[in-house]
Design a protein around this motif. Structure first.
Motif, PDB file in Angstrom:
ATOM      1  N   ASN A 127      84.803  11.548  39.740  1.00 17.79           N
ATOM      2  CA  ASN A 127      85.749  10.316  39.210  1.00 17.79           C
ATOM      3  C   ASN A 127      86.724   9.967  39.878  1.00 17.79           C
ATOM      4  O   ASN A 127      87.351  11.137  40.684  1.00 17.79           O
ATOM      5  CB  ASN A 127      86.120  10.739  37.567  1.00 17.79           C
ATOM      6  N   SER A 151      82.669  15.399  36.897  1.00 19.94           N
ATOM      7  CA  SER A 151      81.950  15.602  35.752  1.00 19.94           C
ATOM      8  C   SER A 151      80.518  16.378  35.820  1.00 19.94           C
ATOM      9  O   SER A 151      79.849  15.966  36.551  1.00 19.94           O
ATOM     10  CB  SER A 151      81.873  14.351  34.809  1.00 19.94           C
ATOM     11  N   PRO A 177      90.602  14.247  24.738  1.00 19.55           N
ATOM     12  CA  PRO A 177      89.947  13.803  26.052  1.00 19.55           C
ATOM     13  C   PRO A 177      91.215  13.048  26.792  1.00 19.55           C
ATOM     14  O   PRO A 177      92.187  12.615  26.450  1.00 19.55           O
ATOM     15  CB  PRO A 177      89.088  12.649  25.684  1.00 19.55           C
ATOM     16  N   SER A 178      91.054  13.130  28.248  1.00 16.73           N
ATOM     17  CA  SER A 178      91.782  12.853  29.336  1.00 16.73           C
ATOM     18  C   SER A 178      92.465  11.276  29.005  1.00 16.73           C
ATOM     19  O   SER A 178      91.325  10.475  28.849  1.00 16.73           O
ATOM     20  CB  SER A 178      91.503  13.118  30.597  1.00 16.73           C
ATOM     21  N   LEU A 208      90.979   9.455  32.218  1.00 15.20           N
ATOM     22  CA  LEU A 208      89.542   9.223  32.239  1.00 15.20           C
ATOM     23  C   LEU A 208      89.094   8.186  31.112  1.00 15.20           C
ATOM     24  O   LEU A 208      88.074   7.166  31.503  1.00 15.20           O
ATOM     25  CB  LEU A 208      88.759  10.468  32.197  1.00 15.20           C
ATOM     26  N   SER A 209      89.876   8.234  30.162  1.00 19.66           N
ATOM     27  CA  SER A 209      89.575   7.229  29.055  1.00 19.66           C
ATOM     28  C   SER A 209      89.745   5.956  29.381  1.00 19.66           C
ATOM     29  O   SER A 209      89.182   4.836  29.287  1.00 19.66           O
ATOM     30  CB  SER A 209      90.051   7.752  27.593  1.00 19.66           C
ATOM     31  N   ARG A 259      80.964  11.820  30.374  1.00 19.85           N
ATOM     32  CA  ARG A 259      81.532  11.913  31.636  1.00 19.85           C
ATOM     33  C   ARG A 259      82.943  12.309  31.269  1.00 19.85           C
ATOM     34  O   ARG A 259      83.523  13.354  31.997  1.00 19.85           O
ATOM     35  CB  ARG A 259      81.601  10.706  32.604  1.00 19.85           C
ATOM     36  N   ILE A 260      83.649  12.032  30.550  1.00 26.85           N
ATOM     37  CA  ILE A 260      85.079  12.376  30.137  1.00 26.85           C
ATOM     38  C   ILE A 260      85.115  13.747  29.531  1.00 26.85           C
ATOM     39  O   ILE A 260      85.924  14.436  29.873  1.00 26.85           O
ATOM     40  CB  ILE A 260      85.719  11.210  29.233  1.00 26.85           C
ATOM     41  N   SER A 261      84.211  13.905  28.483  1.00 27.33           N
ATOM     42  CA  SER A 261      84.131  15.375  28.003  1.00 27.33           C
ATOM     43  C   SER A 261      83.624  16.377  28.934  1.00 27.33           C
ATOM     44  O   SER A 261      84.064  17.672  28.636  1.00 27.33           O
ATOM     45  CB  SER A 261      83.478  15.267  26.715  1.00 27.33           C
TER      46      SER A 261
END
Ligand SMILES: Cc1ncc(COP(=O)(O)O)c(C=O)c1O
Length: 381
Positions: free
Chosen positions: A288, A302, A335-336, A339-340, A348-350
């Motif tokens: 990422n 991720s 969640p970030s 990244l969100s 991918r975020i989690s």
């Protein structure tokens, strides 16, 4: 079990040289730089020397340097200080990005609560702001523009020079959070269109609880901490002289070794990616952040199918220290926001993990970690 420390963006250990500078100053006796007696004058000398170090490293005047208690305090002082002063001139717009550190984002939200108009710029899939968006958002009503140099979660760099030029054209103050980038990238403040710049000591092997705010001469600024006249009345409170001396020593070393630091971090980053490719296969992970325009020491990966928390817990048990997004958020399942904002898939975020490197890391550690990740991945296959 010796720990593989891949979490340098969260904090770094103090270097022996910074510790020595700290101990020398702290053991020199009482040291209040505002006292008129000889001990006070000695403290003031130490403080001046530290200020001169930063003035040289940043190519600015020492009178433009304000020492603070953290990177967070520097960000807050910059934003509130410039926003309040600009409001007196009829400007009430704040422009920032969706991927700033919470020290900036939450300060901007507080300003919005107080009546400022907040525009939060979106980012692309790499976490990068589009210059056209920044240009469209900045106008004659803008008080402050705050854009970070390099992101703490992904390492992605922002076009701060181009945005700063545009901000300057519109007489808006340009603030840059350089907490992660300082010591890797040069900041020549004679050349860069930056009015306010935030740094933090503990990201470059200096002590925690020490920060710096550069305020360009002539920048609209009102203090937000009241008391004595320390730091030319821009930040009241007796300075942390030992911490500041150690910060200056750490900064001299970090900037002096910037190229070595960049090359070393880059080599560890490449080694981690190569070892992951060899041990789990390229289809089991995604990087990422921007592939090229990025800080060398941050790697956000991720591992789809394995939650960040599971990966971090398993890595910790196996002696690897890494992080899921910014340290302030680790431990929380949120969640970030970085990244969100990049609009990447929820999986991918989690499943994102941030590795961040420093001079002490070795290629062997990269290989060892990849093997550990292969074992962890097999458990979740
Ligand atoms: C980009 C960025 N800004 C600000 C901060 C806050 O600095 P400090 O920990 O010194 O308050 C951090 C810390 O992680 C950071 O990464």
């Amino acid at each position: 079990m010796s720990v593989i420390y891949f979490d340098h963006s969260a904090t770094t250990a103090m270097s022996p040289e910074a510790i020595q500078a700290y101990v020398e100053t702290a053991s020199a006796g009482p040291s209040n730089p505002s006292s008129l007696h000889s001990d006070g004058r000695a403290a003031k000398d130490r403080l001046s020397r530290a200020r001169d170090v930063f003035a040289e490293l940043l190519n600015c005047s020492s009178s433009e340097i304000v020492f603070t208690g953290s990177g967070t305090e520097s960000d807050n002082t910059a934003l509130f200080g410039a926003a309040y002063a600009q409001r007196k001139r009829g400007r009430t717009g704040i422009v920032t990005t969706a991927v700033e550190h919470h020290a900036v984002l939450n300060a901007c939200r507080k300003l919005e609560d107080e009546g400022f108009t907040l525009k939060v710029l979106p980012v692309d899939e790499y976490g990068c702001v589009r210059l056209e968006d920044a240009k469209a958002a900045i106008d004659e009503s803008t008080a402050v523009v705050s854009v970070m140099a390099g992101n703490n979660e992904t390492g992605t760099l922002q076009p701060i020079a181009a945005i700063g030029d545009w901000a300057r054209k519109h007489k808006a103050c340009m603030h840059v959070d350089a907490v992660q980038a300082f010591g890797y990238l040069p900041f020549d403040l004679q050349k860069l269109p930056i009015d306010l710049l935030s740094l933090s000591a503990h990201k470059i092997n200096g002590p925690q609880g020490v920060g710096l705010l550069y305020i360009r001469k002539g920048t609209p600024f009102l203090p937000r901490q009241f008391g004595g006249m320390q730091e030319r009345s821009r930040r009241a409170g007796t300075e942390n002289v030992a911490g500041i001396s150690a910060f200056a020593r750490a900064a001299e070393i970090a900037c002096g070794q910037a190229q070595i630091r960049r090359e070393h971090a880059e080599s560890i980053r490449s080694a981690v990616l190569q070892e992951l490719t060899d041990h789990i296969g390229p289809e089991r992970f995604v990087v990422n952040g921007h592939p090229n325009d990025r800080l060398p020491h941050v790697l956000n990966v991720s591992f789809p199918g394995i939650s960040s928390e599971s990966m971090l817990m398993n890595l910790d048990l196996a002696g690897v220290a890494a992080s899921g997004g910014s340290a302030c958020n680790s431990g929380s399942l949120k969640p970030s926001h970085v990244l969100s904002a990049m609009n990447i898939s929820p999986d991918r975020i989690s499943s994102a993990v941030r590795f961040s490197f420093g001079l002490g890391n070795t290629r062997e550690e990269a290989e060892k970690m990849a093997k550990i990740i292969a074992t962890i991945s097999a458990r979740y296959a």
